[in-house]
Write an enzyme that holds these catalytic residues in place. Structure first.
Site, PDB file in Angstrom:
ATOM      1  N   HIS A 200      -7.342  -8.676  -9.276  1.00  0.00           N
ATOM      2  CA  HIS A 200      -6.032  -8.905  -8.676  1.00  0.00           C
ATOM      3  C   HIS A 200      -5.676  -7.751  -7.732  1.00  0.00           C
ATOM      4  CE1 HIS A 200      -4.629  -5.947 -11.560  1.00  0.00           C
ATOM      5  NE2 HIS A 200      -4.884  -6.731 -12.588  1.00  0.00           N
TER       6      HIS A 200
HETATM    7  P1  TYD Z   1      -3.872  -8.348 -16.862  1.00  0.00           P
HETATM    8  O1  TYD Z   1      -3.030  -7.783 -15.781  1.00  0.00           O
HETATM    9  O2  TYD Z   1      -4.508  -9.679 -16.592  1.00  0.00           O
HETATM   10  O3  TYD Z   1      -4.987  -7.305 -17.317  1.00  0.00           O
HETATM   11  P2  TYD Z   1      -6.274  -6.759 -16.519  1.00  0.00           P
HETATM   12  O4  TYD Z   1      -5.838  -6.467 -15.138  1.00  0.00           O
HETATM   13  O5  TYD Z   1      -6.668  -5.547 -17.269  1.00  0.00           O
HETATM   14  O6  TYD Z   1      -7.344  -7.772 -16.573  1.00  0.00           O
HETATM   15  O7  TYD Z   1      -2.985  -8.421 -18.181  1.00  0.00           O
HETATM   16  C1  TYD Z   1      -3.483  -8.937 -19.393  1.00  0.00           C
HETATM   17  C2  TYD Z   1      -2.306  -9.400 -20.224  1.00  0.00           C
HETATM   18  O8  TYD Z   1      -1.450  -8.297 -20.575  1.00  0.00           O
HETATM   19  C3  TYD Z   1      -1.416 -10.414 -19.503  1.00  0.00           C
HETATM   20  O9  TYD Z   1      -1.012 -11.366 -20.476  1.00  0.00           O
HETATM   21  C4  TYD Z   1      -0.212  -9.621 -19.061  1.00  0.00           C
HETATM   22  C5  TYD Z   1      -0.134  -8.517 -20.097  1.00  0.00           C
HETATM   23  N1  TYD Z   1       0.409  -7.242 -19.546  1.00  0.00           N
HETATM   24  C6  TYD Z   1       1.706  -6.874 -19.802  1.00  0.00           C
HETATM   25  O10 TYD Z   1       2.464  -7.590 -20.488  1.00  0.00           O
HETATM   26  N2  TYD Z   1       2.172  -5.691 -19.307  1.00  0.00           N
HETATM   27  C7  TYD Z   1       1.390  -4.871 -18.554  1.00  0.00           C
HETATM   28  O11 TYD Z   1       1.846  -3.785 -18.120  1.00  0.00           O
HETATM   29  C8  TYD Z   1       0.030  -5.272 -18.285  1.00  0.00           C
HETATM   30  C9  TYD Z   1      -0.889  -4.409 -17.458  1.00  0.00           C
HETATM   31  C10 TYD Z   1      -0.415  -6.460 -18.798  1.00  0.00           C
END
Ligand code: TYD
Length: 134
Positions: free
Chosen positions: A51
């Site tokens: 992302h």
């Molecule tokens: P995601 O951003 O997809 O993680 P990565 O970039 O590491 O693959 O987030 C994974 C899950 O965690 C998603 O359900 C959103 C949640 N999340 C939060 O609630 N708060 C946060 O600060 C972050 C980074 C993720």
């Protein structure tokens, strides 16, 4: 900071009682720290991230183990290997990032300039390319 990634040296103090690494907001970390989270127990074949963030900047520190980070700008790509606890990768806003090749013991500490806001995440690569070229 400009709009490119950069490896940041953190402040490491080694001593007879062990070591400490310090990362202070607006000093080693080039922004006000609003959020930290850490990623761990990721299997080697899993990619995370994938992302871009419209507003948040990050510093990623692999405090244990190793992980690779692929960065995509509008027209260039870079790959960083994070495997030392006293260096961080600064990531500006509006770059695509993918974290992969996590070692079994990897702990990836993520420091952000913003609170979590799912609206500022771009999770489709085509959309990122569109927005970043505007
Ligand atoms: P995601 O951003 O997809 O993680 P990565 O970039 O590491 O693959 O987030 C994974 C899950 O965690 C998603 O359900 C959103 C949640 N999340 C939060 O609630 N708060 C946060 O600060 C972050 C980074 C993720």
């Amino acid at each position: 900071m400009d709009n490119k990634c950069q490896v940041i040296e953190l402040h490491k103090v080694k001593g007879e009682k062990g070591n400490i690494v310090i990362a202070e907001g607006n000093l080693e970390i080039p922004f006000d720290i609003k959020r930290i989270f850490y990623i761990y127990e990721v299997s080697r074949d899993t990619m995370r991230g994938a992302h871009a963030n419209r507003n948040s900047e990050f510093v990623l520190i692999c405090v244990k183990g190793s992980v690779k980070v692929k960065i995509k700008y509008a027209k260039e790509e870079e790959i960083y290997t994070l495997d030392v606890e006293d260096k961080g990768l600064y990531i500006p806003k509006m770059v695509w990032k993918e974290m992969y090749d996590f070692s079994e013991d990897a702990i990836l500490l993520c420091i952000s300039s913003k609170e979590y806001d799912p609206q500022e995440y771009i999770r489709e690569y085509d959309k990122f390319l569109q927005e970043v070229s505007l």
